[in-house]
Design an enzyme around this catalytic site. Sequence first.
Site, PDB file in Angstrom:
ATOM      1  N   SER A  26       0.807  -1.227   0.000  1.00  0.00           N
ATOM      2  CA  SER A  26       0.000   0.000   0.000  1.00  0.00           C
ATOM      3  C   SER A  26       0.836   1.272   0.000  1.00  0.00           C
ATOM      4  CB  SER A  26      -0.965  -0.007   1.187  1.00  0.00           C
ATOM      5  OG  SER A  26      -1.950  -1.004   1.016  1.00  0.00           O
ATOM      6  N   LYS A  75     -10.327  -5.031  10.647  1.00  0.00           N
ATOM      7  CA  LYS A  75     -11.454  -4.484   9.887  1.00  0.00           C
ATOM      8  C   LYS A  75     -12.739  -4.385  10.706  1.00  0.00           C
ATOM      9  CE  LYS A  75      -9.646  -5.635   5.328  1.00  0.00           C
ATOM     10  NZ  LYS A  75      -9.913  -6.236   4.005  1.00  0.00           N
ATOM     11  N   ASN A  96     -12.380  -1.040   5.956  1.00  0.00           N
ATOM     12  CA  ASN A  96     -10.944  -1.060   5.653  1.00  0.00           C
ATOM     13  C   ASN A  96     -10.368   0.346   5.555  1.00  0.00           C
ATOM     14  OD1 ASN A  96     -11.994  -0.202   3.169  1.00  0.00           O
ATOM     15  ND2 ASN A  96     -10.399  -1.275   2.009  1.00  0.00           N
ATOM     16  N   ASP A 112     -13.048  -1.896  -0.198  1.00  0.00           N
ATOM     17  CA  ASP A 112     -12.945  -3.210  -0.830  1.00  0.00           C
ATOM     18  C   ASP A 112     -14.175  -3.477  -1.689  1.00  0.00           C
ATOM     19  OD1 ASP A 112     -10.480  -3.988   0.206  1.00  0.00           O
ATOM     20  OD2 ASP A 112     -11.358  -4.935   1.975  1.00  0.00           O
ATOM     21  N   GLY A 147     -15.161 -14.977   5.717  1.00  0.00           N
ATOM     22  CA  GLY A 147     -14.564 -13.952   6.568  1.00  0.00           C
ATOM     23  C   GLY A 147     -14.903 -12.543   6.131  1.00  0.00           C
ATOM     24  N   GLY A 148     -14.031 -11.592   6.536  1.00  0.00           N
ATOM     25  CA  GLY A 148     -14.276 -10.187   6.247  1.00  0.00           C
ATOM     26  C   GLY A 148     -14.296  -9.858   4.771  1.00  0.00           C
ATOM     27  N   GLY A 256      -5.761 -10.508  -6.290  1.00  0.00           N
ATOM     28  CA  GLY A 256      -5.768  -9.575  -5.182  1.00  0.00           C
ATOM     29  C   GLY A 256      -5.019  -8.292  -5.485  1.00  0.00           C
TER      30      GLY A 256
END
Length: 293
Positions: A26, A75, A96, A112, A147-148, A256
Amino acid sequence: MQSQDETTSRGRKAAVCGKPIAHSLSPVIHNAGFAAAGLTGWTYETLECAESELPDLVAGLGPEWAGLSLTMPLKEAALRIADVASPVAIAAGVANTLVRQEDGAWHADNTDVGGMVRVLREAGLGVSRGRHAKKEAPPRITVLGGGGTARAALAAAAELGAETVTVVTRRPEAREELEPVAVALGLRLEGVAWDDAVSAFEADAVVATVPKGAADHLADQVKWRAGSVFFDALYDPWPTPLATAATAQQVPVFSGLDLLLAQALGQFEQFTGVAEAPEEAMRAALDEAVRNR
């Protein structure tokens, strides 16, 4: 939200938080964006932070901090400590992104979701909207995992016009935990046991949100449907066996890394107030960093 002229006149800071976090790409993406947008006083870094440490970390940030990107395991905690949150973050139950407002309050969002929508729309998925849009069948979407990131995938599916989403989880409880999210988004869930995952690939798009290695065994079992799209939230290692198998069957594959960039564009715009993130420069920086790893 500050204008670009206001934000270029003084130093501002942003960071990605998580644990572990040193591997994050990032900073490469955002710092390239700052440079391309002429935000000479802006910097973006990594902050290693456990879930229990997040409230104190956020409370101690000075006014120079414009925002934070949140990754695992933060998150859910980010949404809990925010003063206000976007409807999509509330519906998904995870955030996020934390953005410092002019009054000092923290606003939570989930880019996201927008990132997934962006990638899948570019792949041709989604129902046209508006008075004059022709009637189309809602897209059939399968999500691997509970999941998240799976929650974000459900929100993206809703935005793309899906009515029912097939969810394949390794634990039945994981699918049950997604039910409140689906209700908030106006979706119906169809649960499929992990042992029967192959049966769930008859879809317009399959979104994998499981940890590395979890879906590798499916690579030799799945017969991909013509016109389907595969979106794997992993990017290290890449390609995954399932992505390799999909490519071999002429299925468009997104990784991703595509999501990392797409969600960063939304964060950049919220952090800086710049109307449109410099996508080309940010993508080039990401590509170079991946080549040099």
